[in-house]
Design a protein around this motif. Structure first.
Motif, PDB file in Angstrom:
ATOM      1  N   ASP A 100       0.935  -1.146  -0.059  1.00  8.95           N
ATOM      2  CA  ASP A 100      -0.092  -0.358  -0.113  1.00  8.95           C
ATOM      3  C   ASP A 100       0.980   1.395  -0.055  1.00  8.95           C
ATOM      4  O   ASP A 100       1.533   1.710   0.939  1.00  8.95           O
ATOM      5  N   GLY A 101       2.036   1.045  -1.320  1.00  8.47           N
ATOM      6  CA  GLY A 101       2.410   2.348  -1.010  1.00  8.47           C
ATOM      7  C   GLY A 101       3.170   2.966  -2.345  1.00  8.47           C
ATOM      8  O   GLY A 101       2.577   1.894  -3.362  1.00  8.47           O
ATOM      9  N   ALA A 102       4.055   3.275  -2.789  1.00  9.56           N
ATOM     10  CA  ALA A 102       5.266   3.477  -3.535  1.00  9.56           C
ATOM     11  C   ALA A 102       6.545   2.905  -3.452  1.00  9.56           C
ATOM     12  O   ALA A 102       6.617   3.016  -2.215  1.00  9.56           O
ATOM     13  N   VAL A 103       7.322   2.179  -4.470  1.00 12.71           N
ATOM     14  CA  VAL A 103       8.625   2.055  -4.851  1.00 12.71           C
ATOM     15  C   VAL A 103       9.299   2.534  -4.799  1.00 12.71           C
ATOM     16  O   VAL A 103       8.624   2.792  -6.360  1.00 12.71           O
ATOM     17  N   ILE A 104      10.226   3.733  -5.116  1.00 14.80           N
ATOM     18  CA  ILE A 104      11.055   4.387  -6.623  1.00 14.80           C
ATOM     19  C   ILE A 104      12.459   4.200  -6.379  1.00 14.80           C
ATOM     20  O   ILE A 104      12.884   3.677  -5.291  1.00 14.80           O
ATOM     21  N   PHE A 105      12.969   4.068  -7.457  1.00 12.50           N
ATOM     22  CA  PHE A 105      14.486   4.005  -7.940  1.00 12.50           C
ATOM     23  C   PHE A 105      14.399   5.160  -8.754  1.00 12.50           C
ATOM     24  O   PHE A 105      14.159   6.200  -8.686  1.00 12.50           O
ATOM     25  N   ALA A 106      16.159   5.708  -8.087  1.00 12.83           N
ATOM     26  CA  ALA A 106      16.047   7.278  -8.589  1.00 12.83           C
ATOM     27  C   ALA A 106      17.984   6.894  -8.761  1.00 12.83           C
ATOM     28  O   ALA A 106      18.874   6.391  -8.074  1.00 12.83           O
ATOM     29  N   ILE A 107      18.050   5.986 -10.040  1.00 14.20           N
ATOM     30  CA  ILE A 107      19.317   5.942 -10.131  1.00 14.20           C
ATOM     31  C   ILE A 107      20.086   7.122 -11.562  1.00 14.20           C
ATOM     32  O   ILE A 107      19.906   6.334 -12.371  1.00 14.20           O
ATOM     33  N   THR A 108      21.343   6.607 -11.118  1.00 17.62           N
ATOM     34  CA  THR A 108      21.904   7.946 -12.151  1.00 17.62           C
ATOM     35  C   THR A 108      23.581   7.392 -12.864  1.00 17.62           C
ATOM     36  O   THR A 108      23.978   6.103 -12.415  1.00 17.62           O
ATOM     37  N   GLY A 109      23.776   8.092 -13.779  1.00 19.91           N
ATOM     38  CA  GLY A 109      25.343   7.445 -14.288  1.00 19.91           C
ATOM     39  C   GLY A 109      25.765   8.756 -14.105  1.00 19.91           C
ATOM     40  O   GLY A 109      26.817   8.437 -14.604  1.00 19.91           O
ATOM     41  N   ASP A 110      25.367   9.561 -12.890  1.00 24.20           N
ATOM     42  CA  ASP A 110      27.003  10.456 -12.632  1.00 24.20           C
ATOM     43  C   ASP A 110      27.284  10.543 -10.986  1.00 24.20           C
ATOM     44  O   ASP A 110      27.472  11.470 -10.829  1.00 24.20           O
ATOM     45  N   GLU A 111      27.366   9.474 -10.698  1.00 28.49           N
ATOM     46  CA  GLU A 111      27.872   9.733  -9.270  1.00 28.49           C
ATOM     47  C   GLU A 111      29.366   9.291  -9.213  1.00 28.49           C
ATOM     48  O   GLU A 111      30.741  10.768  -8.482  1.00 28.49           O
ATOM     49  N   GLU A 112      30.225   8.823 -10.204  1.00 25.94           N
ATOM     50  CA  GLU A 112      32.096   9.091  -9.420  1.00 25.94           C
ATOM     51  C   GLU A 112      32.316   9.893 -10.704  1.00 25.94           C
ATOM     52  O   GLU A 112      33.222  10.286 -10.676  1.00 25.94           O
ATOM     53  N   GLY A 113      31.474  11.220 -11.238  1.00 31.71           N
ATOM     54  CA  GLY A 113      32.087  11.967 -12.178  1.00 31.71           C
ATOM     55  C   GLY A 113      31.716  13.007 -11.486  1.00 31.71           C
ATOM     56  O   GLY A 113      31.803  13.232  -9.623  1.00 31.71           O
ATOM     57  N   ASP A 114      31.120  14.302 -11.792  1.00 29.91           N
ATOM     58  CA  ASP A 114      31.194  15.630 -12.050  1.00 29.91           C
ATOM     59  C   ASP A 114      29.695  15.621 -10.508  1.00 29.91           C
ATOM     60  O   ASP A 114      29.704  16.761  -9.916  1.00 29.91           O
ATOM     61  N   ALA A 115      28.813  14.936 -10.646  1.00 31.20           N
ATOM     62  CA  ALA A 115      27.507  14.694 -10.300  1.00 31.20           C
ATOM     63  C   ALA A 115      26.963  15.933  -9.719  1.00 31.20           C
ATOM     64  O   ALA A 115      25.971  16.092  -9.389  1.00 31.20           O
ATOM     65  N   ARG A 116      26.947  17.181 -11.576  1.00 30.97           N
ATOM     66  CA  ARG A 116      25.983  17.593 -11.765  1.00 30.97           C
ATOM     67  C   ARG A 116      24.389  17.445 -12.325  1.00 30.97           C
ATOM     68  O   ARG A 116      23.720  18.534 -11.900  1.00 30.97           O
ATOM     69  N   ASP A 117      24.445  16.168 -12.928  1.00 31.90           N
ATOM     70  CA  ASP A 117      23.693  16.004 -13.660  1.00 31.90           C
ATOM     71  C   ASP A 117      23.187  14.940 -13.745  1.00 31.90           C
ATOM     72  O   ASP A 117      22.215  13.871 -14.493  1.00 31.90           O
ATOM     73  N   GLY A 118      23.591  14.208 -12.218  1.00 29.76           N
ATOM     74  CA  GLY A 118      23.128  12.528 -12.250  1.00 29.76           C
ATOM     75  C   GLY A 118      21.252  13.100 -10.690  1.00 29.76           C
ATOM     76  O   GLY A 118      20.500  12.692 -11.028  1.00 29.76           O
ATOM     77  N   THR A 119      22.283  11.847  -9.752  1.00 28.60           N
ATOM     78  CA  THR A 119      20.861  12.872  -8.443  1.00 28.60           C
ATOM     79  C   THR A 119      20.636  13.706  -8.836  1.00 28.60           C
ATOM     80  O   THR A 119      19.527  13.921  -8.746  1.00 28.60           O
ATOM     81  N   ARG A 120      21.300  14.941  -8.700  1.00 31.85           N
ATOM     82  CA  ARG A 120      20.760  16.462  -9.097  1.00 31.85           C
ATOM     83  C   ARG A 120      19.794  16.937 -10.046  1.00 31.85           C
ATOM     84  O   ARG A 120      18.197  17.117 -10.196  1.00 31.85           O
ATOM     85  N   ALA A 121      19.762  16.120 -11.188  1.00 29.88           N
ATOM     86  CA  ALA A 121      18.888  16.583 -12.028  1.00 29.88           C
ATOM     87  C   ALA A 121      17.398  15.418 -11.885  1.00 29.88           C
ATOM     88  O   ALA A 121      16.441  15.226 -12.251  1.00 29.88           O
ATOM     89  N   LEU A 122      17.741  14.179 -11.345  1.00 26.23           N
ATOM     90  CA  LEU A 122      16.751  13.316 -10.920  1.00 26.23           C
ATOM     91  C   LEU A 122      15.799  13.894  -9.612  1.00 26.23           C
ATOM     92  O   LEU A 122      14.434  14.278  -9.707  1.00 26.23           O
ATOM     93  N   LEU A 123      16.221  14.680  -8.759  1.00 23.46           N
ATOM     94  CA  LEU A 123      15.612  15.641  -7.979  1.00 23.46           C
ATOM     95  C   LEU A 123      14.931  16.711  -8.478  1.00 23.46           C
ATOM     96  O   LEU A 123      13.641  16.911  -8.118  1.00 23.46           O
ATOM     97  N   ASP A 124      15.629  17.029  -9.541  1.00 26.75           N
ATOM     98  CA  ASP A 124      15.172  18.430 -10.232  1.00 26.75           C
ATOM     99  C   ASP A 124      14.333  18.213 -10.636  1.00 26.75           C
ATOM    100  O   ASP A 124      13.210  18.792 -10.282  1.00 26.75           O
ATOM    101  N   TRP A 125      13.929  17.254 -11.653  1.00 30.63           N
ATOM    102  CA  TRP A 125      12.506  16.467 -12.195  1.00 30.63           C
ATOM    103  C   TRP A 125      11.490  15.972 -11.722  1.00 30.63           C
ATOM    104  O   TRP A 125      10.143  16.203 -11.872  1.00 30.63           O
ATOM    105  N   MET A 126      11.805  15.405 -10.371  1.00 31.63           N
ATOM    106  CA  MET A 126      10.942  15.027  -9.332  1.00 31.63           C
ATOM    107  C   MET A 126      10.463  15.894  -8.650  1.00 31.63           C
ATOM    108  O   MET A 126       8.803  15.979  -8.637  1.00 31.63           O
ATOM    109  N   LYS A 127      10.815  16.934  -8.462  1.00 33.19           N
ATOM    110  CA  LYS A 127      10.095  18.778  -8.530  1.00 33.19           C
ATOM    111  C   LYS A 127       9.204  18.819  -9.239  1.00 33.19           C
ATOM    112  O   LYS A 127       7.573  19.417  -8.717  1.00 33.19           O
ATOM    113  N   THR A 128       9.953  18.764 -10.312  1.00 36.65           N
ATOM    114  CA  THR A 128       8.785  19.820 -11.208  1.00 36.65           C
ATOM    115  C   THR A 128       7.880  19.025 -11.998  1.00 36.65           C
ATOM    116  O   THR A 128       7.313  19.026 -11.821  1.00 36.65           O
ATOM    117  N   GLU A 129       7.600  17.338 -11.558  1.00 36.54           N
ATOM    118  CA  GLU A 129       6.649  16.507 -11.463  1.00 36.54           C
ATOM    119  C   GLU A 129       5.950  15.976 -10.680  1.00 36.54           C
ATOM    120  O   GLU A 129       4.966  15.741 -10.687  1.00 36.54           O
TER     121      GLU A 129
END
Length: 385
Positions: A129-158
């Motif tokens: 009774d609820g949701a299971v969510i994955f936020a999986i990035t391809g930019d954790e080992e790099g600069d991390a500007r467009d990975g989890t940050r991008a996912l969280l920005d998108w989640m906020k918008t959506e």
């Protein structure tokens, strides 16, 4: 019914992910593989790519569910280095001696495979009774500007949201289950340049040598006690990691020299307060030695803490039930993408033993992958109970 589905094999999934050569920023097929797998299990999957970085958001259950459990992780890996130094093909995912070998086997394709396998079986067998969510990035080992940050920005918008989140990074120093991360130190780097006047080393009075000034500054910074630790954090540390002058001669006083320092700091400080301190120390030395100073600073993330409570209790209980080990709650180590997730929801980190991550012959015990799936499955069961 559960009988309709064979259990999802986390070891096989880890091997398939390792065979994807997803060295940052290359996607390598890893997220495509997960997209297909999760879509087949009823997850709504969305690619959230930004500036050439691939990311995947997946949700089982209704958008806006009253409670949702999130998993965060990454499929990108660091370069293999000298491939000839490896015992096996770095992207071969060979299994031998009870270990699965390959780049990303530990950090952290096994973690992604374990939570994906656990969640797929969980929603098929006992739809929550609820949701299971994955936020999986391809930019954790790099600069991390467009990975989890991008996912969280998108989640906020959506309007997408996780009630709580578990980051599946390796957290255990020695034994499976021995450590949970409930926070991380901040990380700040500073690049300092001191400039004087070039001249002949036989006539130092006609020059202004920046090297003694830099030596003084390096000593002042590295010998300073930033703090003695806080309730949940060890003392902050500063390391002088390089001093570069680039002067190959013995008869020229150089015009400038550069130094880089890295500070790992606890919740007694902020990036701003440390920057102000560095600036004041540099200014003091510049005035004393008559040189000019310039500084650039990058704050990779503030320190943060998820105070011990329901989320850490939930995870610690599941870990102990599956391993017999009582985990220590820690804030040690480097940074992780939890530093971004903490602005979205409560977050903790738990994963397997990370002794070989980023090394030649990176590998993981097959039994640990299966154990990690069992822990994540129990966490989901207990959370939605």
């Amino acid at each position: 019914m559960a009988s309709h589905f064979a259990p999802t094999d986390p070891v096989d999934l880890t091997a398939r992910l390792v065979r994807c050569a997803s060295v940052t920023p290359e996607e390598g097929g890893a997220l495509q593989l997960l997209d297909r797998l999760l879509s087949d299990a009823g997850f709504a999957c969305t690619r959230v790519d930004r500036n050439g970085i691939a990311n995947l958001y997946a949700r089982w259950g209704d958008k806006g569910a009253a409670r949702s459990f999130g998993f965060n992780g990454h499929t990108d890996v660091v370069p293999v280095g000298d491939a000839e130094a490896w015992t096996t093909d770095p992207f071969g995912a060979q299994i031998s001696d009870g270990q699965l070998w390959g780049r990303g086997a530990t950090d952290m394709k096994s973690g992604v495979a374990a939570f994906a396998a656990a969640a797929i079986d969980f929603v098929r067998q006992t739809p929550p009774d609820g949701a299971v969510i994955f936020a999986i990035t391809g930019d954790e080992e790099g600069d991390a500007r467009d990975g989890t940050r991008a996912l969280l920005d998108w989640m906020k918008t959506e309007g997408e949201a996780m009630s709580v989140c578990l980051v599946g990074e390796p957290t255990c120093p020695e034994t499976m289950g021995d450590m949970i991360k409930i926070g991380r130190r901040g990380s700040l780097s500073a690049w300092i340049t001191l400039t004087g006047v070039q001249g002949h080393s036989a006539y130092p009075h006609r020059a202004c040598n920046p090297l003694p000034a830099m030596a003084r500054l390096a000593d002042r910074l590295s010998s300073h006690t930033l703090d003695k630790g806080t309730d949940h954090f060890d003392p902050s540390t500063l390391a002088v990691v390089t001093i570069d002058t680039g002067n190959p001669t013995t008869n020229v006083i150089p015009e400038s020299t550069r130094m880089t320092v890295n500070i790992r700091y606890n919740d007694a400080h902020s990036g701003d307060s440390l920057t102000e301190w560095l600036q004041a120390e540099m200014d003091n030395v510049c005035e004393t030695f008559g040189v000019r100073g310039a500084m650039q600073v990058k704050n990779s993330g503030e320190s943060f803490l998820t105070p011990p409570g329901p989320l850490s209790d939930l995870i610690a209980s599941a870990v102990e039930a599956e391993t017999g080990v009582t985990p220590v709650l820690s804030t040690s180590g480097g940074t992780s993408d939890a530093r971004f997730v903490k602005d979205h929801c409560p977050v903790v980190e738990f994963g397997l033993v990370g002794q070989t991550m980023h090394q030649v012959d990176e590998r993981v015990e097959v039994a640990q992958i299966e154990q990690l799936k069992a822990i994540y499955a129990r966490i989901l069961k207990d959370y939605f109970a």
